[in-house]
Design an enzyme around this catalytic site. Structure first.
Site, mmCIF file in Angstrom:
data_model
loop_
_atom_site.group_PDB
_atom_site.id
_atom_site.type_symbol
_atom_site.label_atom_id
_atom_site.label_comp_id
_atom_site.label_asym_id
_atom_site.label_seq_id
_atom_site.Cartn_x
_atom_site.Cartn_y
_atom_site.Cartn_z
ATOM 1 N N LYS A 95 2.241 -16.543 -19.324
ATOM 2 C CA LYS A 95 1.654 -17.171 -18.126
ATOM 3 C C LYS A 95 2.374 -16.567 -16.912
ATOM 4 C CE LYS A 95 2.144 -19.900 -15.328
ATOM 5 N NZ LYS A 95 2.324 -19.434 -13.922
ATOM 6 N N GLU A 100 15.961 -18.560 -18.214
ATOM 7 C CA GLU A 100 16.597 -17.616 -17.274
ATOM 8 C C GLU A 100 16.343 -18.186 -15.896
ATOM 9 O OE1 GLU A 100 18.154 -14.733 -17.847
ATOM 10 O OE2 GLU A 100 17.535 -14.125 -19.845
ATOM 11 N N CYS A 160 17.240 -13.031 -9.033
ATOM 12 C CA CYS A 160 18.132 -14.087 -9.522
ATOM 13 C C CYS A 160 19.577 -13.644 -9.465
ATOM 14 C CB CYS A 160 17.741 -14.459 -10.942
ATOM 15 S SG CYS A 160 17.616 -13.012 -12.005
ATOM 16 N N GLU A 171 20.615 -21.684 -3.911
ATOM 17 C CA GLU A 171 19.959 -20.386 -3.954
ATOM 18 C C GLU A 171 18.924 -20.314 -2.828
ATOM 19 O OE1 GLU A 171 17.184 -19.592 -7.213
ATOM 20 O OE2 GLU A 171 18.201 -17.682 -7.497
HETATM 21 P P1 NAD Z 1 9.214 -21.177 -10.177
HETATM 22 O O1 NAD Z 1 10.108 -21.965 -11.032
HETATM 23 O O2 NAD Z 1 8.532 -21.840 -9.061
HETATM 24 O O3 NAD Z 1 8.047 -20.500 -11.022
HETATM 25 C C1 NAD Z 1 8.318 -19.725 -12.158
HETATM 26 C C2 NAD Z 1 7.096 -19.753 -13.051
HETATM 27 O O4 NAD Z 1 6.882 -21.087 -13.510
HETATM 28 C C3 NAD Z 1 5.795 -19.322 -12.376
HETATM 29 O O5 NAD Z 1 5.001 -18.616 -13.323
HETATM 30 C C4 NAD Z 1 5.138 -20.662 -12.037
HETATM 31 O O6 NAD Z 1 3.725 -20.581 -11.935
HETATM 32 C C5 NAD Z 1 5.525 -21.489 -13.243
HETATM 33 N N1 NAD Z 1 5.542 -22.949 -13.021
HETATM 34 C C6 NAD Z 1 5.588 -23.619 -11.843
HETATM 35 N N2 NAD Z 1 5.610 -24.961 -12.079
HETATM 36 C C7 NAD Z 1 5.602 -25.115 -13.421
HETATM 37 C C8 NAD Z 1 5.645 -26.256 -14.273
HETATM 38 N N3 NAD Z 1 5.697 -27.497 -13.797
HETATM 39 N N4 NAD Z 1 5.652 -26.058 -15.624
HETATM 40 C C9 NAD Z 1 5.624 -24.806 -16.121
HETATM 41 N N5 NAD Z 1 5.572 -23.689 -15.362
HETATM 42 C C10 NAD Z 1 5.570 -23.843 -14.025
HETATM 43 O O7 NAD Z 1 10.083 -19.949 -9.703
HETATM 44 P P2 NAD Z 1 9.645 -18.811 -8.759
HETATM 45 O O8 NAD Z 1 9.773 -19.325 -7.379
HETATM 46 O O9 NAD Z 1 8.379 -18.209 -9.191
HETATM 47 O O10 NAD Z 1 10.783 -17.722 -9.059
HETATM 48 C C11 NAD Z 1 11.953 -17.723 -8.399
HETATM 49 C C12 NAD Z 1 13.053 -18.325 -9.246
HETATM 50 O O11 NAD Z 1 13.176 -17.602 -10.464
HETATM 51 C C13 NAD Z 1 14.402 -18.195 -8.592
HETATM 52 O O12 NAD Z 1 15.076 -19.415 -8.694
HETATM 53 C C14 NAD Z 1 15.106 -17.123 -9.395
HETATM 54 O O13 NAD Z 1 16.484 -17.189 -9.380
HETATM 55 C C15 NAD Z 1 14.532 -17.315 -10.745
HETATM 56 N N6 NAD Z 1 14.639 -16.087 -11.550
HETATM 57 C C16 NAD Z 1 15.564 -16.026 -12.546
HETATM 58 C C17 NAD Z 1 15.721 -14.872 -13.297
HETATM 59 C C18 NAD Z 1 16.747 -14.758 -14.390
HETATM 60 O O14 NAD Z 1 16.639 -13.820 -15.174
HETATM 61 N N7 NAD Z 1 17.722 -15.630 -14.478
HETATM 62 C C19 NAD Z 1 14.921 -13.787 -13.040
HETATM 63 C C20 NAD Z 1 13.991 -13.875 -12.009
HETATM 64 C C21 NAD Z 1 13.854 -15.056 -11.282
#
Ligand code: NAD
Length: 495
Positions: free
Chosen positions: A184, A258, A292, A392
Site C-alpha cells: 500500500k 521503521e 527518517c 521530528e
Molecule cells: P505516515 O505515517 O503518515 O504514512 C505512512 C504510510 O502509512 C502511508 O502509506 C500512509 O498512507 C499510511 N497510513 C496513514 N494512516 C494510516 C493508518 N491509520 N493505518 C495504516 N496506514 C496508514 O508517514 P509519512 O508522513 O508518509 O512518512 C513520514 C514518516 O515516515 C516520518 O516520520 C519518517 O521518519 C518515517 N520514515 C521512516 C523510515 C525508516 O526507515 N525508519 C523511512 C522513511 C520514513
C-alpha cells in the site's frame, strides 16, 4: 541521461506507469472508482492520476495474494531466487526511469539512477540460502531439525519520502522467503511502486504474488486490520506505526516497524570540519530533510560552536533550491500540509527561544510560490528540552545544541524517544569506540556520513524509531517462522 521536459512529465508518466492497481497480475481500476491526483511538488502541477484504494480493493488484493501463496511457497528456492534476480536486473535496466519517476513524484532534484535493482539483487542472493538447523536428540533413534517457513500474505505500508527503496527493502525479503505481498504505497507518491510492480510482472513473478494498491489512511488501515494478512511491515511516522501495531494486535500478527528519528550529529573539538560540514548539510537538505535518518540535531563541543555555526550557515545559505528537473541541491517538501507543518515547527522553535541563524520560511521569489518550498533553516542556542530538539520535523531544519564532554554528549544524544542513526565526528579512536558502544541507535557512524558505504548493513531503529531490520541478509529471516520437526521410526527393526 533521459531528459524530460517538466511540462511533458504527465505524458511521460502516463506512458510508463499503469494508471491502475496491480491485483492478481492484472491492472485494474479502483472498486470505488475514485482517483487521486499525484502532483509535482515543485510546481503543484498534476503529473499522474492513480485510482484511490479502498478497503474493498485491499480485500481483492489480499484474496489474490492468498490464492498465489501455496504455489509461490512451494516453488524451489532457486527458482524464487531466479525470478528475483530477473526483477533486480530489469530494475537496473530501468534505473534511470525509476530514479526520475521517484524524483518527480517526491520533488527531489534528480541526481542519478535509483539503484533499487542492486537492493533486489542483494536479497535475491539470499533466497536460496534460507536454511534450518539439525539439533541434538536425547536418543539416536530420532532426528530433530528446524524449518524456516514463510508466513503467508504480508502487508507492506510504504511512505512517500523514498517509495522505491523502502518498498523493495521490505518486499524483496518477504518474497525471497516465499511469502506473497500486498503493498500500500502513499497517495502522494504511488507511481514508483506501481512501476516496480509492473517490472516484477515482466520479470516473471507469478500473478498475485505481488499486489500494489495505492491510497491513504483508509486502505492502509484496512490492510493493517485484514484477517487474511499474516505479517505486517510499516514504514512511516511513529504515531501511525503505533496504530498499525494496535491493528496487528487484534489479529495477533508480527509487525516490523521503521519509524521516525531525531538523529544526532556529534561534533567534537578535534573533528575535521571540512569533512563534517558538507555531510551534515547534505544530511538535512537531501530530500528537503524528509528522511527518517536525517541528522537534524547537531551536538557541538563548546570550543567549536561558533566556528561550526558559521560554517553551517554559510553552506545552508548557499543551497540552491528548485524542482526535480533543475540542477540544484534541494527540492520542495512533498505537499502543502507538510510545508505548513515544517513552518509551524519553525514558529514553535522561535517562540521557545531558539536563535534563528538562517532560513526560517518560504524562500522569496515567484519561482517558489507554486511549489511547497521551505528554505534550509538553522537554529542555534537550542536547549535539549525544546520541542525542536525532541520532535521530528521532517523538513530542512537543523538545531545546534552544545556540550562540554563525552558524557554530556551521550546523554543529550540518547535523550529523545528516537534511536535511528547517530553520527560522531572525532579524530580520537578511543572515543569513537566508546561512542559506538554507548549511543542508543540502530546505526552508529563515526566520520562517515549519510551514505556510509556499507553493503548489507542492517537498517532499523532502537526505541520509538521501530524494530526489525531491513537491507541485510538477516532481513530475509524476519519474514520466516521457525518450525521444529522431530522424526522417529515406527519401532520396527530396519536392520
Ligand atoms: P505516515 O505515517 O503518515 O504514512 C505512512 C504510510 O502509512 C502511508 O502509506 C500512509 O498512507 C499510511 N497510513 C496513514 N494512516 C494510516 C493508518 N491509520 N493505518 C495504516 N496506514 C496508514 O508517514 P509519512 O508522513 O508518509 O512518512 C513520514 C514518516 O515516515 C516520518 O516520520 C519518517 O521518519 C518515517 N520514515 C521512516 C523510515 C525508516 O526507515 N525508519 C523511512 C522513511 C520514513
Amino acid at each position: 541521461m533521459t531528459t524530460i521536459d517538466s511540462r511533458d512529465a504527465a505524458t511521460w508518466v502516463a506512458a510508463l506507469v499503469p494508471a491502475a492497481h496491480l491485483i492478481g497480475g492484472r491492472t485494474v481500476p479502483s472498486i470505488g472508482g475514485a482517483v487521486t491526483d499525484v502532483l509535482d511538488p515543485g510546481t503543484g502541477r498534476v503529473i499522474g492520476r492513480v485510482p484511490d484504494g479502498t478497503p474493498a480493493d485491499i480485500d481483492a488484493a489480499v484474496a489474490a495474494a492468498s490464492d498465489a501463496f501455496p504455489a509461490w511457497r512451494d516453488l524451489s528456492a532457486s527458482r524464487r531466487a531466479a525470478v528475483l534476480h530477473r526483477w533486480g536486473a530489469l530494475c537496473t535496466e530501468h534505473d534511470e526511469e525509476l530514479g526520475l519517476l521517484e524524483s518527480l513524484e517526491v520533488g527531489r532534484p534528480y541526481q542519478g539512477p535509483a539503484s533499487v535493482g542492486n537492493r533486489i539483487v542483494f536479497i535475491a542472493g539470499q533466497a536460496d540460502k534460507i536454511g534450518g538447523q539439525s539439533l541434538p536428540t536425547a536418543t539416536p533413534d530420532r532426528l530433530a531439525l528446524t524449518l524456516r517457513e514463510p508466513f503467508g500474505v504480508c502487508g507492506c505500508i510504504v511512505p512517500w519520502n523514498a517509495p522505491g527503496a523502502l518498498m523493495v527493502s521490505v518486499v524483496a525479503p518477504a518474497l525471497a522467503a516465499g511469502n506473497t505481498v500486498v503493498v500500500k504505497p502513499a497517495a502522494d507518491a504511488p507511481l514508483t511502486c506501481l512501476l516496480l510492480g509492473e517490472l516484477a510482472l515482466q520479470a516473471g513473478l507469478p500473478p498475485g504474488v505481488l499486489n500494489v494498491v495505492p491510497g491513504g489512511a483508509a486502505p492502509g488501515a484496512a490492510l493493517a486490520e485484514h484477517p487474511g494478512v499474516r505479517h505486517l511491515s510499516f514504514t512511516g511516522s511513529t504515531v501511525t506505526g503505533a496504530s498499525v501495531m494496535r491493528a496487528a494486535a487484534r489479529n495477533l500478527v508480527p509487525v516490523h516497524l521503521e519509524l521516525g528519528g531525531k538523529s544526532p550529529q556529534i561534533v567534537f573539538d578535534d573533528a575535521n570540519l571540512e569533512q563534517a560540514v558538507p555531510e551534515i548539510v547534505r544530511g538535512v537538505t537531501f530530500n528537503a530533510g524528509q528522511t527518517c535518518a536525517a541528522g537534524t540535531r547537531v551536538l557541538v563541543q563548546r570550543g567549536s560552536r561558533q566556528r561550526l555555526v558559521d560554517a553551517l550557515a554559510t553552506a545552508l545559505s548557499a543551497t540552491r533550491l528548485g524542482g526535480w528537473d533543475e540542477d540544484v541541491d534541494m527540492g520542495p517538501l512533498i505537499n502543502r500540509t507538510q510545508q505548513q507543518r515544517v513552518l509551524n515547527h519553525i514558529g514553535i522553535a522561535q517562540s521557545e527561544g531558539a536563535q534563528l541563524v538562517c532560513g526560517g520560511g518560504v524562500p522569496p521569489g515567484e519561482r517558489y510560490e507554486h511549489g511547497f518550498f521551505v528554505a534550509p533553516t538553522l537554529f542555534d542556542q537550542v536547549d535539549p528540552a525544546m520541542r525542536l530538539a525532541q520532535e521530528e520535523v521532517f523538513g530542512p531544519v537543523l538545531a545546534v545544541l552544545e556540550f562540554d564532554d563525552l558524557d554530556e554528549a551521550v546523554e543529550i544524544a540518547n535523550g529523545t524517544k528516537y534511536g535511528l542513526v547517530a553520527t560522531a565526528w572525532t579524530a580520537d579512536v578511543g572515543r569513537a569506540v566508546t561512542l559506538a558502544r554507548r549511543l542508543e541507535a540502530g546505526q552508529v557512524h563515526v566520520n562517515a556520513g549519510r551514505a556510509s558505504g556499507a553493503i548489507g548493513a542492517p537498517f532499523g531503529g532502537y526505541r520509538q524509531s521501530g524494530f526489525g531490520r531491513t537491507m541485510s541478509a538477516d532481513s530475509v529471516l524476519e519474514f520466516t517462522q521457525v518450525k521444529s520437526v522431530v522424526l522417529a521410526g515406527t519401532g520396527a527393526s530396519h536392520g
